[in-house]
Design an enzyme around this catalytic site. Structure first.
Site, short mmCIF file in Angstrom:
data_model
loop_
_atom_site.label_atom_id
_atom_site.label_comp_id
_atom_site.label_asym_id
_atom_site.label_seq_id
_atom_site.Cartn_x
_atom_site.Cartn_y
_atom_site.Cartn_z
N CYS A 132 0.98 -1.13 -0.13
CA CYS A 132 -0.10 -0.03 0.12
C CYS A 132 0.81 1.42 0.00
O CYS A 132 0.28 2.31 0.04
CB CYS A 132 -0.87 -0.14 1.01
SG CYS A 132 -2.48 -1.36 0.93
N LYS B 201 0.33 3.39 -3.21
CA LYS B 201 -0.76 4.43 -3.46
C LYS B 201 -0.35 5.76 -3.51
O LYS B 201 0.58 6.33 -3.14
CB LYS B 201 -1.86 4.25 -2.01
CG LYS B 201 -2.39 2.94 -1.61
CD LYS B 201 -3.12 2.99 -0.40
CE LYS B 201 -4.36 3.87 -0.52
NZ LYS B 201 -5.31 3.59 0.61
N GLY C 150 -11.00 -13.28 -13.62
CA GLY C 150 -10.20 -12.11 -13.23
C GLY C 150 -9.61 -11.75 -14.85
O GLY C 150 -10.35 -12.13 -15.91
N HIS C 151 -8.57 -11.02 -14.78
CA HIS C 151 -7.98 -10.38 -15.98
C HIS C 151 -6.41 -10.00 -15.67
O HIS C 151 -5.93 -9.88 -14.57
CB HIS C 151 -8.47 -8.93 -16.32
CG HIS C 151 -8.29 -8.49 -17.55
ND1 HIS C 151 -8.56 -9.03 -18.83
CD2 HIS C 151 -7.40 -7.39 -17.90
CE1 HIS C 151 -8.04 -8.17 -19.84
NE2 HIS C 151 -7.32 -7.33 -19.29
N SER C 152 -5.96 -10.60 -16.82
CA SER C 152 -4.08 -10.56 -16.65
C SER C 152 -3.62 -9.64 -17.91
O SER C 152 -4.34 -9.87 -18.86
CB SER C 152 -3.75 -11.91 -16.57
OG SER C 152 -4.01 -12.63 -17.88
#
Length: 350
Positions: free
Chosen positions: A19, A22, A141-143
């Site tokens: 994180c 971010k 999902g997606h890659s």
């Protein structure tokens, strides 16, 4: 001669990790300024207006759908642990809203010319392990091929409207409870420089792979008014989201904030992330610190937490019982860290 190609460290392939990647809170607010508000969609109970952890859509009198997405670059070198941490962090947003997750979709970007397929499989397997622990499937999902390794989840959850917990619903007089120790970003900085020992790494992985499922149970209590999870903006940044949303002033007791075992030692030695500095630059004007507070202690307050704990605002008369229940649920470092009171939105550290 060994023909096996030496695989690079995961953290060496990313310019940041966890994180700590971010955007600074001030940059994010600028980018979101002028976005349409939710009034055009009355069923959208939570959108971007309160800096909450997830979006919430009310389907009927008994059901709200909670939707979130979270992904980042590796903060550890073990592929399986990277997958586990990223998945735990993403699912946390559902728990922070008082919901229970029901399914996830994987988000994957990998430099396929630099990482072996087995390493990528281990990342995905780590994510599936945590989803199985949470009782949900990875349903798709997606890659993409990407220059740096990225992994995370889009997660869907459900809750009853009465159990929805926004960060904007804290009340004057509320007691503040934090469920996990601070210092994840500091540990991550030490990992980058080879300065964190095996015990420290194990402590960090254990904390960041502990699901915040206690949030679902807490939301069933009417004396728990607000919940958020502490992630990339640090305890001060996410505390400020509660303060701004509820129009309250928070007082945090520095001595009562729980820390990972070596967090103070490493912070004093100068280990910190770039995100910690950006965080303070973004919101320091809204925070009052004790006079003469050393910079390393301030860095603990702005330290970005990957898969951090929940920050809870509850009625003061219930605080002891709430804290006992959290600790019994597997959060031994949980502690009462301050209170909310009437006053201008901001934070005073005592």
């Amino acid at each position: 001669m060994d023909d096996q190609i030496q695989q690079p460290r995961l953290t060496s392939l990313a310019h940041g990790g966890g994180c700590g990647c971010k955007l600074a809170p001030s940059v994010l607010r600028e980018l979101l300024a002028g976005q349409p508000v939710a009034q055009a969609f009355p069923q959208l109970l939570v959108g971007t207006e309160t800096a909450d952890d997830a979006a919430v859509w009310q389907v009927d009198d008994n059901t709200c759908v909670i939707a979130t997405t979270d992904f980042f670059m590796p903060m550890v070198d073990d592929p399986r642990d990277f997958g586990r941490i990223a998945a735990t962090n993403a699912i946390s947003d559902i728990y922070a809203m008082g919901g229970r997750p029901i399914m996830a979709l994987a988000i994957l970007g990998m430099p396929i010319d630099k990482l072996a397929p087995e390493q990528i499989r281990q990342i995905l397997e780590g994510g599936r392990e945590i989803c199985a622990e949470a009782g949900i499937p990875v349903a798709g999902g997606h890659s993409i091929d990407a220059p740096e390794p990225i992994y995370g989840l889009a997660v869907i959850g459900l809750c009853h409207p009465s159990e929805l917990r926004r960060n904007a619903d804290a009340r004057p007089g509320d007691t503040l409870i934090l469920t996990k120790g601070l210092g994840v970003g500091i540990y991550s900085a030490a990992i980058k420089k080879g300065a964190l020992d095996a015990d420290g790494l194990a402590e960090m992985v254990a904390s960041t792979t502990t699901l915040n499922r206690v949030g679902t149970d807490l939301a069933k209590r009417p004396d728990v008014h607000a919940i958020t999870d502490v992630t990339g903006f640090g305890i001060l940044g996410h505390g400020l989201e509660i303060a701004r949303g509820a129009g309250l002033h928070l007082r945090l007791r520095l001595a009562d904030l729980p820390l990972l075992t070596r967090a103070a030692e490493l912070a004093e030695a100068g280990f910190l992330t770039g995100a910690s500095t950006r965080n303070w630059a973004a919101y320091g004007a809204e925070v009052t610190l004790p006079e003469g507070l050393p910079a390393w202690q301030r860095n603990l307050l702005t330290d970005p937490q990957t898969s951090g704990g929940l920050l809870i605002a509850c009625a003061p008369e219930a605080a002891g019982d709430v804290l006992a229940g959290i600790r019994a649920s597997g959060f031994p470092l949980a502690a009462i860290v301050g209170r909310a009171e009437a006053g201008p939105a901001g934070i005073t550290v005592e």
